[in-house]
Each structure stands twice: as structure tokens, then as C-alpha cells.
Design an enzyme around this catalytic site. Structure first.
Site, short mmCIF file in Angstrom:
data_model
loop_
_atom_site.label_atom_id
_atom_site.label_comp_id
_atom_site.label_asym_id
_atom_site.label_seq_id
_atom_site.Cartn_x
_atom_site.Cartn_y
_atom_site.Cartn_z
N ASP A 252 1.80 -14.69 13.11
CA ASP A 252 1.22 -15.25 12.39
C ASP A 252 -0.28 -13.84 12.14
O ASP A 252 -0.83 -12.73 13.09
CB ASP A 252 0.10 -16.11 14.00
N GLU B 15 0.79 -1.61 -0.12
CA GLU B 15 0.38 0.12 0.16
C GLU B 15 1.31 1.16 -0.16
O GLU B 15 1.31 1.32 1.14
CB GLU B 15 -0.96 -0.08 1.07
N HIS C 59 -9.42 26.99 6.36
CA HIS C 59 -8.99 28.11 7.51
C HIS C 59 -9.37 29.07 7.24
O HIS C 59 -9.04 30.19 8.85
CB HIS C 59 -7.79 28.59 6.83
N LYS D 40 -8.75 -15.77 16.93
CA LYS D 40 -8.59 -15.21 15.59
C LYS D 40 -9.51 -14.20 14.98
O LYS D 40 -10.32 -14.31 13.89
CB LYS D 40 -8.32 -15.93 14.15
#
Lengths: 396, 396, 396, 396
Positions: D297, D93, D388, D223
Site C-alpha cells: 500500500d 525518477e 577542496h 496514512k
């Protein structure tokens, strides 16, 4: 009679010397009439003696008359509750009493409900603020080491409260303590609050860094459903269970046990999907009606309505049905239990006063199970009638 | 009169022709005395006319007298509720009225509470069982295409219920539909049940595969807190908000706004950790007391107590405080709202009858906010007193 | 080569002109050796061309070699995936491949897995801050009215992203918008971020109060499991389902379908109790292994592992088993899918490139179901062996 | 060579005698080519010795090459990790490495990250099935009484696993036990599984009713993210905290600490509303990249990504930021940690092998905090630029 304004703010009439009288209640109703135009005629009709209400309400002006329906008998085979019970249900919702009554008949004719109080914990959960996570961890170890002293400080404030254990939960530099107590026949929120304040003060005075604390870090989680309640119990964890005869269920409720179990799979999946506090039907209905009738703190329904249904279809076609209430917060003494009508309702259950809180908890759970069987069946019997012809059960 | 056993089962006295009379109520109290030994003297004293209770309760035998305390005035600047209100709180928990009253003073002196009903949805959520996930998906598309017909079928059963939209949720071969309605001045659970049954029957009759359904797949989630309620609203989603003057808060409550905001961070972290239904203090308390007083379905507290507090400390030191109630299920008409004392309590709020449900919802939210400010401050003022000397706020 | 410190901070070597080369990767490995003493020998051995990694990683220095095991064939009867598939599973956990392989055999011999992509939504969820709840509600209505303009603004930034609908969620003065898109063959987080920024800018410029917003109010909920994902889908909502022959299950797995279903009740109750994201067994294992192998954004496992298992024991003793993945975020194009080994793994599934994302999603779900059957059976076969003699199933 | 069908089922080539060779891997790639037409050229290029992969993968055919980017230095002031660290992040990514790197610079220049392992528990959670709730409660008491024997049975199966305590949770007739262990330098799921099997067998053999059990009642919750993980820890509960200088944050990140804190309130409210597993930004990103690089894992990201952010704006304008990871499941030994590239990545952190698991856990938490600061700032800096001019912070 002294109503009105200081600094322009209108003030409700209040007599500091003797406020719990019929006259003072009347003065407040007059005040309401003056300011809102409403005549509180029915609200002003009550038999409870206002003098008994100190400690239960401030600015008393009358009562809500909540109708009570009678249901039962409900056969319970519990540790504390044993026999046939008649249940007072205070409600304004039509069919509620009738529906619970129907479930009670089913359960009673099935041999009754087994009930068990599995464990009991009432909590107050302060949070201590340390300088960082390491100090917080070490503070936690210190608390464990000084548990006996902390217990002494806490228990010195109460006759019936006993500190069972202190759960500890860490976030950053914060150490949330969750002090778990048994509280005798009281629900115990106030008792544990007072005891925990004493515990915290002892800790703050004796721990080397004298850490700042807040008496509630919001994980108690008073008057709020929570996942920690479901896991670790708040008030009583009570189970009601029954084995329902296949033929009886069909005769009384109009549904097969196979259909009930098939639907159960679908309802459990739905409950899981949407993050429900209760994978059953409507525990809140029966509990609320009992709580109002018997002077419980009704706001506890927010916590008490959580439940886990667990069922199995037995090889012979009978249906095992259990419901577990992990946060049933009830009292047989103190709070509103001693008020005029409330006490009578507890008495008709044989549950007023000392030594009866577990009996009352068991009855509550049994009532809940009755309501589960009735509503769950009703939903399906309707479906059955309307769709009996296409019921191919080989399709999932 | 007092019939009893059929098949050995003792039966509660009941007159099928005319059961809502003082005599029948008395007969049932006598039955209770006979079977439990308890004399229901106070329960038997009431001014409500039993004839008015048909549709509200079965097997009526008397009333629970729940004391009502008066709190207020509470200034509300809402869309529907505007002005100073006096609040009836039915409770048996001491300090509750006093604490809410204190919060009302703070809010009123801060200029009052803004209240907004953001949206409104009442649901019934059936589940259709298809042969597999693909058919279930296509069934869902079919439902979307036939939405107008389904609406017609549903709305034919009710004058005030309107079907807004149908949410759809898939699990395996199951298609849960969540029909969202507006329900006028009623809470609407029964109305939506009936309408949804008609909708389901229409669907089942007209969809080519005539799928089986269950009227509730348990994602409604009636009488149960749930995450779907918080996200998608059940009943009214109502916001109460106020900006509290720093000096006023210090004077009335004894705490600094900076301390409140500091503590808020800790309580939000705790609420998030434990999976609470409400990251605020105790919405259930005020709501329950109002619900009992005004004839709401009190079991809805299980859903209504959910809340999201959102606050900001403003640059000038004032404190913006909001609470959002995503599942405030209330009525100004129907259910228990028309009973003797309950109607009076709604009338004193100017909320009885048609067109008032949003006004009542706004008042509820404003009361909740009052209770939040009071309890949150009390927790900290105690802390402040005991620990004022070591308050080094540069430590987290 | 290795420049270093500015302001005392050591800097990782980086060539602004051409950083994606073997030399630059080598320079960084040398830098690591210099600063940590570790020789990255294996990390430096790779066949992927560094020039292809721009847009996938910064400061590239080599690769993790994650072993891939092969499982299958897995017969799938889906809309998009149809046939026998061989599955590459990248993992370092022993038995994972063997266990999934076993489940694939069971499913294939049972006739295969039906798979269905039920719906598809990728989100970015900004929050707009209004002055109060009333303005926020009206802002929400304004957004609904201007939905077409907002869509135009959003879709102008992307070729494949399409805005499906905008969910709205209120807290106090905040209006969270959750923009739901279809995103073609990409997972779509970046695409939807860019499109939503354009949408927000359009809203801010055109709404009369020009409200402040934050591009993410944290309800997207990117890279985080959430209840909103389960309800409203994130990425693909995919179902895998199969009907397992009773005899085959017993022969291959050593368990009866009745035992599986009995245990399922217990595991669902447990999952509900503890607030699990998944009431099944271990979806994360298979998904992670496929995600690593095929160049998915593996961090999405945090969301993708959520699942709802729904099963029924059929009257003939066969077992209907479905698993619904509500947040399966995957891509067949873009991201890491085009890298050297990753693309090969997608190609062996026939899933590389445009038009294949739903096919890949279906394969993922089928693999998950294989893993569920294998692990669930293994847990019980062990139990069965050890306890076969006291198995009185008439006891709940 | 490719053997194939038995009963018509095509079989993946496998050599029972010696399957972990380059030849066997090649045979499987040939099999893939034959059955799918895909040439696994890059997958077949690896430096790891197949002989080392027994116990890590079955049916090995090659590797996924996942690019690693380098970030750092990150200054950590922990108990176990102390100094400047360079972090290997395996990802596909784009921007992930750059973003984490930016956060590391901020944290390092702010004086570094404090890290603390607060507690450590790995679980296996069997469920025992009793005849009713009462027997289940008594069974629970029996387990408490025989805790030493159960510990002996469990610990006899492992050198490094130690049983800390047994949590007990009741539903109906079910008693879920959650055995909590410390597991040395391993993540410990297998170790605790084996130990718990021994514990269960001992219980079943010695308890008078020899109750049936299932080795996992799904509350472990292996998990799967869960609320019980957040409360009671799974793996390591680790805190990373830092105090960020106001000026530095503005200079490096372009945002004010006041704006960060303002936005934090909004993001926490959103996270609470939607039931997120993490009220922060994107812990999953950094953890996944580290887990792939170092042979963890990776499926544990489903659990490890849960987090609680807790922050305070200090009176001087600096920003205290902490993140608590309640379920960081990691290993420095065993599993995939010893493989060729994975071991090198652990070595460059000084974390390979015995005695290093807490050090590695601390580094993980510090990396997560770096990512939080970077992404949170980026979201706001964008907002700041675009808006802003209307930033009136007196509006909530």
C-alpha cells in the site's frame, strides 16, 4: 572573609564551615559592590533565615522580592481540592492577577471547576549502548525479564519513590529506557535520578555484556518541552473542566459562546499549523506565578505549560471547556516549598506538606482554566466591539 | 475597608482610590488570614515600595522571597557584553548555582564565550477571516501592497516599536498575519499588541471587504513553545559559542572531549526521537534563575528554553560548542525590571535601562552555555567512573 | 550478453551504448531468473517503448502493472480546473476508489469544490559554514545585499526556474539558506538543485571569506515531511473547500453535520496530541493513487500528505469544510509525466504538458477533499448505527 | 453500453454481476474517451487478469505501467534476510536506481548490512467519550481490568491478528485507546480495524455507562506521519546498520569519513531545527520504488519514510552508520502482493507469501541504508571538488 584569586581567578567569598549566614551573604554583596559598583540594598533585605537555605541555593547573597497579588475565590470541585480557594500569584506583569481573577469569578459562578489528576509519572531516562540493534533488542527483553530486580535496586534508594514501569525506545544499537516512577509529594527529579543510577548500576553489573550507559539519553526530557511528555505524561496529567452558562459568559465576559467556539476552530488550526506546545491561550502565565509564590522549581514551566484544550458547544448553547496539562511537575514538600514565604503561600491553599501534591496540582489546573476563559474572551470582546456590524456568521 | 460580598460573592479588599499601600497589602493579608487561617508573616516583609507596583501586579499583599546565589566570574567576548560578569541566580534548587559556577569557570579559563544576537523579532499574529481561500490569497496580496500604510498605523502607537515585516500563512479562508517588530529595550508583547490592533483596525477599515479578524490566531505563539519560534525567532535569536581545550576539560570536568562528542550523538538522536524543544541539557534552569532575579516575565521561559546545540570535535581534540536560543524574550527596561531588587540585579550586570537589552541577551546565552558544559560533563564523568574498565570505543 | 563479475562482484547486465531496449530488459530478466530462480513473465509485458525511459530509470527490466480504477465525475470550480472531472486512481487497495467516488458525488451534488493555489515554492537549501555566529550573521546580510547577483547566477542555469526569495536560518556558525523558486510545470527538485549549486558557487567565489558550503543542510526538506513545509510551503499550497448541505449529507452519508463537527473536535484534539502531520483523515490515499497514475514522483507523498483541515458548522446547519495542502509537489511536464500510460492519465484530466500544473494541483486537492468527506462520514455512520440509542449530546 | 444519468448525474459503467472483465474495463475506457476525448491505449494494455483484481480496485479500466529498474546485489546479514539480493525498484525518477545501486555496492563490499526487526505493532485507535475526566480515568482502569475479555472479542474476528497491548491517552473527558496488534504477514490496517470494532462493541455493551465511541480518534495515525509513530512504532521498527571502511568509502564515494561525520552534525542540527520526520537523506525514494514494485500500500510511504539516523566515527576512522525506520508498514501477503507483476517482484526477493514479512522489512531497511550512503556522499563529493582548497577543518 576570604575572597579572591587562585591562579589569577577571582573567587566569590565562601566559608566552607558555615556559609549560610547573614554575614556571609553580606560579604558576597560587598564583593559584588567591589567588583561591579552595585549596592544590593534591597536584595539584602529579607526575613528568610539563611540557615534554612542549605540545599536550596549556593553562594546566597539575598533575595529577589517578587510581588504577590491575590486572586479568588475560585470554586473547585475536585477529588483532592474542594471548596473556595484564594490564589497567591507572584508576578511583575500587570493585568495578570486581574485577568485570572475575572476568570475565577466566571468559573465560580458557573458552579466551579472539576479537576482530576489522571495519572502521575516522573522519569529518568538512561540509554544503554549495545553492539548492534539485535543485541539491543535482546537487552530490552532481558530488562523486561529482570524488572523486579531492577525495581528493587531502584527503590532501595528512596522511601517514597516507586518504579511504575520502564518504557523502552530503540535507535540503532541504543536502548533508551525511560523509568517511570511515582514520587510521593516531591516533584521527584532528584529522587528518580538517584534511583535510576542504582537501577543502571544493577543492570550493568548483572547483564552478561555489562553494557555501557549514560544516565540521561535526553529523552527524560528534563526541563524541556517534548512530544513524549504530551503523550506519556511527566509529573501529573491533570484535567480542569467546566460548563459555562451561555448567559453568564455574555454578561461577565461580553462574548457569545458561539463566537468563542467559532474562534476556537481558528485558533486550533493555527496552533496545529505552527507546531505549538499548547493549543490554548497562556497556561504559562498562571503556572509561573503560582510556581514562584509556592516554591516550585520554576524552570519546570518549560514542561508544565504544555496543554491541550478540548471544548464543545452544547446543544443548549452552553460551553463545555476542558484543559489537560500533561506535564504538571509540582511538589508540596521538599525543594523550595518549605522556605519562609513559599510555605506560607502553600499553607493558604491548604497544600503544604505531605499528602497534598495532588490537591495542589488540581488547584494549578483550575487556575489555568480561569486564565484561559478570561484571555480568550478578552480577545474576542475587543473584536466584537470593533466589528460588530459586519458579523455575518454564515461566512466561514 | 474590607468590603466583601456582592451577590453572595466574597470580595478581596480593594481601594479604588489608592490600592498600592502597605495598609492595603496588610488588609489583604488579614483577609487571607480570616478566610484561610494562614498568617502571611514572611510574605508581609519586604522593602519594595508598594507605590512602585502599580502596573506590575494587582491585589498586592506582599512578596515571595526567592533566594539569590552568586556565580561567576564569567568571561564574555560579545558584541554587547564584554568582560567578566557576576551572575545573580534566583532559585530554590540546590546545586544549580554551583553547577553553573563550575561551567563558568571552564568557559572563562577556555578564553571566554563569544555571544551574538543574530536577529530580533517580536510578534503579534492576528488572523483575518475571508469568504474563501481565493479571497484570502488576494487579501494577502493587498496587505503586501499596503504594507507602508499598515506600518504607519502600527508605529503611530509606539515610540520604540518598529514593524519589520509581515509574515503570512494560509489555512482555508483564513489569512494569519504575523507582524514582526523590533521593540527597543522592552520584551514588547504589549507594545506589539497595541500596534497590531491599530494595524488591524486600519486594514479592516480600508480593505474593500472589511474583513473580520481576531487579534490573535494563536500563531504568535505567546507564552507557548512552538516550531515557528524555532524557525523564525521570537524575541532575540542569540548564539553562545566557545572552543574548549581538551586538557582543561579533562582536568576541570573529568571527561574527554571524545566522550562528550560520542555522547552528544546519542543525546541528539534521543532529542530528535522524542520531539524535544531543545536538544541540549537544561537551558531552562539558568534562564529561569536569571529571569526571576532580574524582573523578566518569567512565563517566557516556556518559549525561551528552546535551543539548538551544535558542536564539533576538532581535529586537535578540542571541542567546539555552540548553543542557539531562538526565542530569548528579555527586557532591560519596563515590566518588572525597575522593581527594587530586580533593578539591582540588572545593575550588577550593567544591564539596567535603555540600550542594554542585547547585552543582557548575550549574558543570558553565555550563562546557558556554562550550564550545558557543566551538566553534560557531570552526566558523563559519573558514567566514566563507574564504567571506566569496559570502555571499548570501537563499539558504536 | 550478461557480463558479470569484476573483483568477484556479480554485475547486472548493462549495455553502455544502447541500454534502453527490449533485448536489454530481457537480458536483465534472464539475469534475475538465473540468480533468483524467478521468472518475470508479467513484469516483461509492457507497451511502453524502452527507448522513452532514458532519464526515468536505469537497468530497466519491465514494469509494475498497477491497476487503475475510475472515479467521478467530480465537479470543480477552481481558478485553473473548472468543470466535471473523471479521476484515474492507481491502487491495489480495495474500497479506495469506491470511497473516493462516493465523496465526489457528495461534493458534486453540493455544488462542487472550490480550489485555489495559494502559493508556490520549490526549494534547495544549502548551508554555509562560517567561523562563528557573528560572521554567519554578517554573511547573511551580505547574501541579502547580493540577492540580485545570486539570482542571476541561479537563473542562468534554467529556463523556467525563477528565484523568489532566500530564507535564512541560523544555528551557531551555520547559515542555512533556503532558496525558494517557482519552477513552471515541473516539480522542480532537480532544476532548483542545479540553480542552487550555481548560486552557491557564485557566493563562494565572491564572498570575501570564500566560505565552505554543503549543497543541502537537510532543511529543504526533500522527500521528508517537516514543520517548515507546513509553514512555508513546498511545491504548491492548495486549498479545496466546499459547503455541504445538511440534508444531502444525511441522505448520502448517513450522518448529521452536528455529529461530524462534534467528532471533528475530538479528532483535532487527538491529532494535536500525537504530533500528526495531518489533522484530517487520509490525504495520502488519494494522492498516492493519482501520483502513480499520472507519473508524479510518488516519493513526494511523504511531503504531500501533510494537511490542515479547517471546518465550521454554519448557523443553518450546513457544514463548511476546507483542507489545505501545504506541500503538494506535482508536475504536468517532465519526470514520469510523459511516459505511455502516465501521459494518457494526465490527458484525461486535461493536464498534460505546459501550463497545466496548477490545474492538476487543484484537481489533486479536490480529490483529497472528496476522500475526507467519505471516510469521516463512514467512521461516524458506523458509530451512529451501533449507538444511536444512547446519543445524549448534552454530554461532552 | 455506457449507462448513464440518474438524477442528471452521469454514471461510470459498472456491471454489478461481473465487473472484473476485460470487456468492462474496455467499456470504461470507452466512457473516458467519450467524456474526455482521451484514448487510453497504453492503459488498456496489461497482462494481469481482471478477475484477480476484485478486492484490489473498483471500476478497473487498465493499468499504470511503472518502469522497474534492477539494483544489486545487496549483501544483507539479517535475522530473516541473509545473502545477496537483487532489488526491483519501480520509479520514473532518473538516477534513483543508479544511486541506490552504488550504495549497495559500498555496503556489500563493506561486508553487508545487518538488519533487525526490533518490534512490530499495528494499531487502530478508537476514542471513548465519557462524561468527565474522572469517569474517563475510571473507564481506563476498567479497560485495563477487562483486557482479557477485550482481547477475546478482538481476536475472535481474525486468524492472524493478536492484541499485544492497549495504550491509553487522556484529553479531558476523552479516553483514546490505541490497540496494538501483531498482524502476521499482512500490513493489518483492515484486520485491526475489524478487530477493534469488535473490541469497542464489547466495551460499549459491557461497561456500565455504555459510553459512546468513535472507531478512530485520529491517533492511529493511519496514512499520516506522526510523532507517536516514531516513539511507539507502527508496523515494523527496523534497523539497518553497517560499518564502512574508511578507505573503501574514499575510493568508491570520493569522501572521507571525517567529512561525512562533520556534515552529519550540520544536517542533524538542520533536521532538528525544522521539525523533520527524518534526520537522514531520502528514505522515501527507495521505499516508494520497492512498495510500487511489490504491491505494498504505497500510501504508507507517508508513515514509512520517517527515520532516525544514528552514526559514530570510530577511533580507527571507519564509520558506523545506522538507520532506524519506526513505521515500516509492509506485507508479504494480501493486499496488492498477489497481483501479477507484484508477486513476481516479491518472489525474486524470496518474500512472497506467508512467513516472509520480516524478511521483506529487513530488505527494505537495507535498501534505505544503501540510498543514504550514496546520496550523502554525493552531496559532499561535489562540495569537496569545488572547495577542496579552503578546507580548514580546525574551523567549526
Amino acid at each position: 572573609m576570604a575572597d579572591t584569586s587562585t591562579n589569577g581567578r577571582v573567587r566569590i567569598p565562601r566559608d566552607k564551615a558555615d556559609d549560610y549566614t547573614r554575614d556571609q551573604a553580606g560579604a558576597r554583596r560587598a564583593f559584588v559592590r567591589e567588583h561591579t559598583g552595585t549596592e544590593l540594598s534591597h536584595v539584602g533585605q529579607y526575613s528568610v533565615d539563611p540557615a534554612t537555605l542549605a540545599g536550596n541555593v549556593e553562594n546566597f547573597l539575598g533575595v529577589a522580592q517578587v510581588p504577590i497579588g491575590l486572586a479568588g475565590p475560585l470554586r473547585i470541585n475536585g477529588e483532592h481540592a474542594s471548596g473556595d480557594f484564594y490564589i497567591p500569584l507572584a508576578t511583575t506583569e500587570g493585568t495578570l492577577v486581574a485577568s485570572y481573577n475575572r476568570g475565577m469569578r466566571l468559573l465560580s459562578e458557573s458552579g466551579g471547576v472539576r479537576t482530576t489528576v489522571v495519572e502521575e509519572h516522573m522519569q529518568r531516562a538512561p540509554v544503554f549502548v549495545l553492539s548492534d540493534a539485535l543485541e539491543a533488542r535482546e537487552f530490552g527483553a532481558w530488562v523486561d525479564e529482570h524488572c523486579d530486580d531492577i525495581r528493587s535496586a531502584a527503590e532501595a534508594t528512596t522511601r517514597s519513590g516507586k518504579l511504575s514501569y520502564i518504557g523502552q525506545y530503540s535507535i540503532g544499537p541504543l536502548r533508551y529506557l525511560r523509568l517511570n516512577y511515582t514520587t510521593g509529594d516531591a516533584a521527584g527529579q532528584n529522587m528518580t535520578g538517584k534511583a535510576t543510577l542504582a537501577a543502571c548500576e544493577w543492570i550493568q553489573a548483572n547483564h552478561p555484556s555489562h553494557p555501557r550507559y549514560i544516565l540521561s539519553g535526553n529523552i527524560d526530557t528534563d526541563k524541556k518541552h517534548s512530544r513524549i511528555n504530551m503523550l506519556l505524561t511527566r509529573g501529573n496529567r491533570v484535567v480542569a473542566e467546566a460548563t459555562l452558562d451561555k448567559g453568564l459568559l455574555k454578561r461577565l465576559m461580553g462574548v457569545d459562546t458561539e463566537t468563542l467556539f467559532w474562534a476556537r476552530q481558528i485558533q486550533m488550526a493555527g496552533s496545529f499549523l505552527v507546531g505549538s506546545a499548547n493549543n490554548g491561550a497562556h497556561a504559562a502565565n498562571g503556572l509561573t506565578a503560582m510556581f514562584i509564590a509556592t516554591g516550585q522549581d520554576v524552570a519546570n514551566v518549560s514542561e508544565a505549560h504544555a496543554a491541550i484544550s478540548y471544548t464543545q458547544l452544547l446543544p443548549n448553547g452552553d460551553y463545555y471547556w476542558s484543559i489537560t496539562l500533561p506535564a504538571l511537575i509540582v511538589a508540596s514538600y521538599g525543594g523550595g516549598t518549605g522556605l519562609a514565604t513559599q510555605r506560607e503561600c502553600l499553607e493558604m491553599l491548604g497544600c503544604y506538606g505531605s499528602g497534598n501534591v495532588h490537591k495542589f496540582a488540581e488547584i494549578c489546573a483550575a487556575v489555568v482554566l480561569a486564565g484561559e476563559t478570561s484571555l480568550s474572551s478578552a480577545v474576542l470582546a475587543g473584536d466584537w466591539v470593533s466589528s460588530h456590524d459586519q458579523l455575518g456568521r454564515n461566512r466561514p
